[in-house]
Design a protein around this motif. Sequence first.
Motif, short mmCIF file in Angstrom:
data_model
loop_
_atom_site.label_atom_id
_atom_site.label_comp_id
_atom_site.label_asym_id
_atom_site.label_seq_id
_atom_site.Cartn_x
_atom_site.Cartn_y
_atom_site.Cartn_z
N LEU A 1 33.36 48.31 -23.03
CA LEU A 1 32.17 47.47 -23.01
C LEU A 1 31.97 46.88 -24.40
CD1 LEU A 1 29.56 46.53 -21.48
CD2 LEU A 1 28.45 48.57 -22.43
N ARG B 1 21.97 50.20 -23.72
CA ARG B 1 22.86 49.14 -23.20
C ARG B 1 23.70 49.66 -22.05
NH1 ARG B 1 24.92 45.87 -20.97
NH2 ARG B 1 26.19 44.08 -21.63
N GLU C 1 25.71 45.88 -13.69
CA GLU C 1 26.90 45.05 -13.68
C GLU C 1 28.08 45.78 -13.04
OE1 GLU C 1 27.68 43.82 -17.67
OE2 GLU C 1 25.54 43.56 -18.13
N TYR C 2 28.19 47.09 -13.32
CA TYR C 2 29.33 47.86 -12.84
C TYR C 2 29.04 48.57 -11.51
CZ TYR C 2 31.64 47.01 -17.29
OH TYR C 2 32.25 46.41 -18.36
N THR D 1 21.66 49.57 -18.92
CA THR D 1 21.56 48.20 -18.39
C THR D 1 22.86 47.79 -17.68
OG1 THR D 1 20.06 47.62 -20.19
CG2 THR D 1 21.10 45.79 -19.02
N ALA D 2 23.98 48.26 -18.21
CA ALA D 2 25.28 47.89 -17.65
C ALA D 2 25.55 48.53 -16.30
CB ALA D 2 26.39 48.26 -18.63
#
Length: 673
Positions: A642, A602, A609-610, A605-606
């Motif tokens: 998160l 995870r 986003e960041y 994957t993040a």
Amino acid sequence: MYGTSKKQRNARKISLWRRSPVQSAGITLIVLWVAGAANIITSLNRAVSDQHARWSAAMDPRRFPANLLVIGIDDASVRKYGRLRNWSRSRYALLLNKTRSAKVVGLDILLTEPDVRDPQGDIALADAIRDSKNVVLPAFLYNEVRPVTDETQAQTARFLARLPEATPDAPDAFPSLNPQTLEPPLPSLTEHALALSQASVNADPDNVYRRPVVSYVTLDKGHTPRYVPHVTAAVASMATGKTLPELFAGTSLEGGAVILRSLTRRGGSLREGIGTPVPYLSFVDAVQADTKTFAGKVILVGETVTGTTDVRPNAIDNGLRGVELNAEIVANLMGAFPPLRDFPMVVSMALVGLVVAIPIRLFVTAPLIRSASIGSAGTLLGAVVLMECAHFAGGWVPPWAEVLTAFTAATLTAGIGRAGQEAARRRQLQDQFSAYVAPEQVEELLRNPDALFAGMKRTRCAILFSDIRGFTAYSEQNPPETVDRQMSEYLTEMSAAVFARLNFLDKFIGDAVMALFGDLLPDSVKRENYAAEAVLCGMDMLSRLDRLNEGWRAEGLPVFRIGVGIHFGEVLFGNVGAMDSEVGIRRLQLTALGDSVNLAARLQTATKEYKTFILVSGDVKDRAEGSDLLAGKVVWHDLGTLIVRGREKETPIWAVERLAPEISEELDGFEES
């Protein structure tokens, strides 16, 4: 997924050697049958038996009975009286007159034809036999039926009538004999003989005398079964005062043969060596000796001169003379050298079964070939000790060859099968772990493979996930050849980044890479800070990708961007897989499972986003921040927390920024060191 069709075929080929214990046992039985049919078993048993006879003679040199004596017609006798064929039978009469006080005198001399040179010699010998009343005479036994006349039939009938009647079970216990193969001694001599016999003795195929037949059974004119004893049996019967049935009942016989306890070497010889010398007196000395010398003696008279054809080798002395062999047989029948006995068939089969079953079982179930080999050797040692004790203490003749042959065949077949299984397993491990760890670690793992199959275990480690951003669109927009080339180069460099610090490459998941950092494998190299190792590996991946992109950009190829997520926590680590019943080995995937693995994925994957390349959990930051490995090389950026579905607590996350692009050069220097 582990394995390819070629690897499966190779494993199956090797596994043919170890399909089942039944096949190993079947091969062993075939080997035993072939060895028996080719007389290999029999020959090996003879060789081993002869060696044991020599050991027995050396360790336990038994003495002949004090009253047993061989009178030999030797070189001294021939020098004084001339060649034996020219002797008058009056010389034998002279000897018998000297030995009247003996208990029994066995003449191992054929007296079937009249003395044409000196007929008076036959008369003198007949008178001496009549007066002595202690002489055993032998008949000659032909290998085939001799010409039949009325005179020979009558002579044979008279001879058979003097032989002792056999017991009802004797025809089954002793070999039968055609009476027409017998040529009796002269009637004038047999009339007053104490007992009658025959002189032929049988040798083994290698011309060594180990199991002489001591009596045959034949039918007289009235169809009465009668013993036809060998001269030694007749002498032993007279010496012990036992009838032939009584003598045979007290002796272990196999098919009418006595299994000799061979301890004898030539008597009167200047040669020294193992074995008990036959009590011996030269014929020329015997005829000059005092009659008291022979009082109560059991005497055998025969030819021992140099050049005689009457040579009867035993296990001790290949120059033993026939009369000396007869002395050994008499000593066996009288109990001075107790004859040997064959092992009971049931015990022999049990021994063979043990040395077959136990090694096969060990090679199937033992954890290591070494332990199976040691256990098998111990089984053989135990069987040998048992057989040796039975032989030396009980006079048994064990099935040495059968046991040794069966053990060798069973151990080889089972051992080769197990070696094939181990080779398949080693190949499986080598193929499997060469994709996970550095080559030097593969060799360490192969030295202790059993620890890898102990099941999954709980442990703490750092988990790294990396993934190519926008890979789906990239793969759709570019030719397969380009995708294949770039992915090959990319995954090679990412694997090198993991292996550079001797870490564990878990798997490729499409374009993603999963790596683990911790004390996961047996004999793995210990590190002080696995969280820092994981961060350093992630930075090395980025540096290697920079170099790849530079080259691809120069060629006009697309470039890659990746994200790296790292977490440190508890996982279940071990082999997950299934058993391949055909090949006999497991199809395995060595991996880590658990919530920590999901969190690392995870985090990767993040990174999108960041908008960062490396995203780590607070557990990684806390462990790695103070490490000397990262000192002056990274900056930590707090990105808050998160929320991960399924986790009750929010996860603190940090972005890791590289300070210097030369970090990969430093890592290369570390790898070389």
